[in-house]
Design a protein around this motif. Structure first.
Motif, short mmCIF file in Angstrom:
data_model
loop_
_atom_site.label_atom_id
_atom_site.label_comp_id
_atom_site.label_asym_id
_atom_site.label_seq_id
_atom_site.Cartn_x
_atom_site.Cartn_y
_atom_site.Cartn_z
N GLN A 164 -15.14 78.70 29.45
CA GLN A 164 -14.27 79.79 29.00
C GLN A 164 -12.96 79.70 29.76
O GLN A 164 -12.95 79.54 30.98
CB GLN A 164 -14.93 81.15 29.26
CG GLN A 164 -14.05 82.34 28.86
CD GLN A 164 -14.75 83.67 29.02
OE1 GLN A 164 -15.92 83.83 28.69
NE2 GLN A 164 -14.03 84.66 29.55
N LEU A 165 -11.84 79.81 29.03
CA LEU A 165 -10.52 79.75 29.64
C LEU A 165 -9.89 81.14 29.67
O LEU A 165 -10.02 81.91 28.73
CB LEU A 165 -9.60 78.81 28.86
CG LEU A 165 -10.08 77.38 28.62
CD1 LEU A 165 -8.96 76.56 27.98
CD2 LEU A 165 -10.57 76.73 29.89
N VAL A 166 -9.19 81.42 30.77
CA VAL A 166 -8.40 82.64 30.89
C VAL A 166 -7.00 82.23 31.31
O VAL A 166 -6.83 81.55 32.33
CB VAL A 166 -9.01 83.61 31.93
CG1 VAL A 166 -8.05 84.77 32.19
CG2 VAL A 166 -10.35 84.14 31.44
N LYS A 167 -6.00 82.64 30.52
CA LYS A 167 -4.61 82.30 30.79
C LYS A 167 -3.86 83.59 31.07
O LYS A 167 -3.75 84.46 30.20
CB LYS A 167 -4.01 81.55 29.59
CG LYS A 167 -4.78 80.25 29.29
CD LYS A 167 -4.21 79.47 28.11
CE LYS A 167 -4.97 78.18 27.88
NZ LYS A 167 -4.40 77.35 26.79
N LEU A 168 -3.36 83.71 32.31
CA LEU A 168 -2.81 84.97 32.79
C LEU A 168 -1.28 84.99 32.69
O LEU A 168 -0.61 84.07 33.16
CB LEU A 168 -3.23 85.21 34.25
CG LEU A 168 -4.74 85.35 34.50
CD1 LEU A 168 -5.01 85.44 35.99
CD2 LEU A 168 -5.27 86.59 33.78
N ASP A 169 -0.76 86.06 32.11
CA ASP A 169 0.69 86.27 32.06
C ASP A 169 1.19 86.76 33.41
O ASP A 169 0.44 87.35 34.20
CB ASP A 169 1.04 87.31 30.99
CG ASP A 169 0.74 86.83 29.58
OD1 ASP A 169 0.92 85.62 29.32
OD2 ASP A 169 0.33 87.65 28.75
N ALA A 170 2.48 86.53 33.67
CA ALA A 170 3.14 87.00 34.90
C ALA A 170 2.31 86.63 36.13
O ALA A 170 2.07 87.44 37.01
CB ALA A 170 3.36 88.51 34.84
N CYS A 171 1.89 85.38 36.17
CA CYS A 171 1.01 84.93 37.24
C CYS A 171 1.37 83.49 37.61
O CYS A 171 1.48 82.64 36.73
CB CYS A 171 -0.44 85.01 36.81
SG CYS A 171 -1.63 84.46 38.06
N GLY A 172 1.52 83.24 38.91
CA GLY A 172 1.84 81.91 39.38
C GLY A 172 0.60 81.14 39.80
O GLY A 172 -0.46 81.25 39.19
N HIS A 173 0.73 80.38 40.89
CA HIS A 173 -0.33 79.48 41.30
C HIS A 173 -1.49 80.18 42.01
O HIS A 173 -2.55 79.58 42.17
CB HIS A 173 0.25 78.41 42.24
CG HIS A 173 -0.73 77.34 42.60
ND1 HIS A 173 -1.34 76.53 41.65
CD2 HIS A 173 -1.22 76.93 43.81
CE1 HIS A 173 -2.15 75.68 42.27
NE2 HIS A 173 -2.11 75.90 43.57
N SER A 174 -1.30 81.43 42.41
CA SER A 174 -2.33 82.13 43.19
C SER A 174 -2.73 83.43 42.49
O SER A 174 -2.30 84.52 42.90
CB SER A 174 -1.82 82.43 44.60
OG SER A 174 -1.49 81.23 45.28
N PRO A 175 -3.55 83.36 41.45
CA PRO A 175 -3.94 84.58 40.73
C PRO A 175 -4.58 85.64 41.60
O PRO A 175 -4.43 86.83 41.32
CB PRO A 175 -4.91 84.05 39.67
CG PRO A 175 -4.47 82.64 39.42
CD PRO A 175 -4.05 82.13 40.78
N HIS A 176 -5.29 85.24 42.66
CA HIS A 176 -5.93 86.25 43.52
C HIS A 176 -4.90 87.05 44.31
O HIS A 176 -5.23 88.12 44.82
CB HIS A 176 -6.94 85.60 44.46
CG HIS A 176 -6.38 84.57 45.38
ND1 HIS A 176 -5.89 83.35 44.93
CD2 HIS A 176 -6.23 84.55 46.73
CE1 HIS A 176 -5.47 82.65 45.97
NE2 HIS A 176 -5.65 83.35 47.06
#
Length: 276
Positions: A245-257
């Protein structure tokens, strides 16, 4: 030697014996929610410049959300673990060696048995995400599932360009002193990672074909604004692991956490809940 400013009183150390691939190692680790002895384990695998301290509070918060025990550790060369000798260069397959040799040896040292490993999740970021993928491919029967956050499965120009820029910042700004808060030997951590990624031989590195061995649930997450990799990374994962499963996050760089923790935690929690 500069010591990290972040408190490390809760860290413990595991002694790993020498093998054909490495000498004796002292690995810094920390448990979260250890009293929940019957809960599944989530193992966190840090980024190329990461350590226990650099994760900050995110693993704890996620473990509480998931109702899991958490294990964080600093890989050799990072945090308070055995530093990389300054004349030693990481080999091109250094991430494969971490998944094949170091993580299993640490699990053995901590007496994490086969049944516990079958319920275990590996959650990795960046280089740690690649190691999580490799561990899942190498141990398909000893894992509940994997989460790969901004992983690398091949080398892109954007990655090399950003890593070269980071080297310039490290050598000309206060980046070195900032990273020194998280590593006992900051040059060990930085140049181990930076040298191998900028080594021309590393341009041919790819682990795409290894991913076909992954059988357990897999979540791959990427930010649209990541300056170390593009969506091609997780799209390549989906091509080799159709059940991923893929999740592609808007307004997010290399460190989603750090950039989008709520969206990331929601995605991970929802994905793992479906597997239980």
């Amino acid at each position: 030697m500069q010591k990290p400013a972040t408190a490390t009183l809760a860290s413990e150390f595991a002694e790993l014996p020498a093998t054909a691939s490495h000498g004796p190692l002292r690995i810094e680790y920390r448990w979260m929610n250890e009293a929940a002895a019957n809960a599944p384990i989530a193992v966190f695998l840090h980024e190329g410049l990461g350590s226990i301290a650099m994760w900050r509070d995110w693993p704890q918060a996620l473990c509480e959300r998931l109702g899991m025990r958490g294990l964080v550790y600093s890989r050799p060369g990072y945090g308070l673990s055995t530093p990389r000798a300054h004349d030693v260069k990481w080999p091109v397959d250094f991430m494969t060696a971490q998944a094949r040799d170091i993580l299993p040896a640490l699990l053995d040292a901590l007496d994490i048995n086969t049944q516990e490993r079958k319920r275990m999740w590996v959650i990795g970021h960046s280089d740690g995400g690649s190691i999580a993928l490799l561990y899942a491919a190498q141990h398909p029967d000893e894992l509940a599932g994997a989460v790969a956050i901004a992983p690398h499965v091949f080398v892109e120009d954007i990655s090399v360009q950003s890593i070269a820029q980071t080297r310039q910042l490290y050598e000309t700004t206060d980046l070195r002193s900032k990273l020194g808060r998280y590593h006992a030997d900051v040059d060990s951590a930085f140049y181990g990672w930076n040298d191998i990624w900028l080594n021309p031989a590393f341009r041919a590195w790819r682990i795409v074909d290894e991913l076909v061995a992954i059988r357990q649930p897999l979540l791959a997450v990427q930010g649209h604004d990541d300056n170390y990799g593009t969506m091609a990374q997780i799209d390549a994962i989906a091509e080799r692991v159709p059940h991923a499963q893929l999740v592609k996050l808007d307004a997010c760089g290399h460190s989603p956490h750090r950039d989008a923790p709520d969206a990331l935690n929601d995605a991970i929690a929802a994905f793992i809940a479906k597997q239980r």
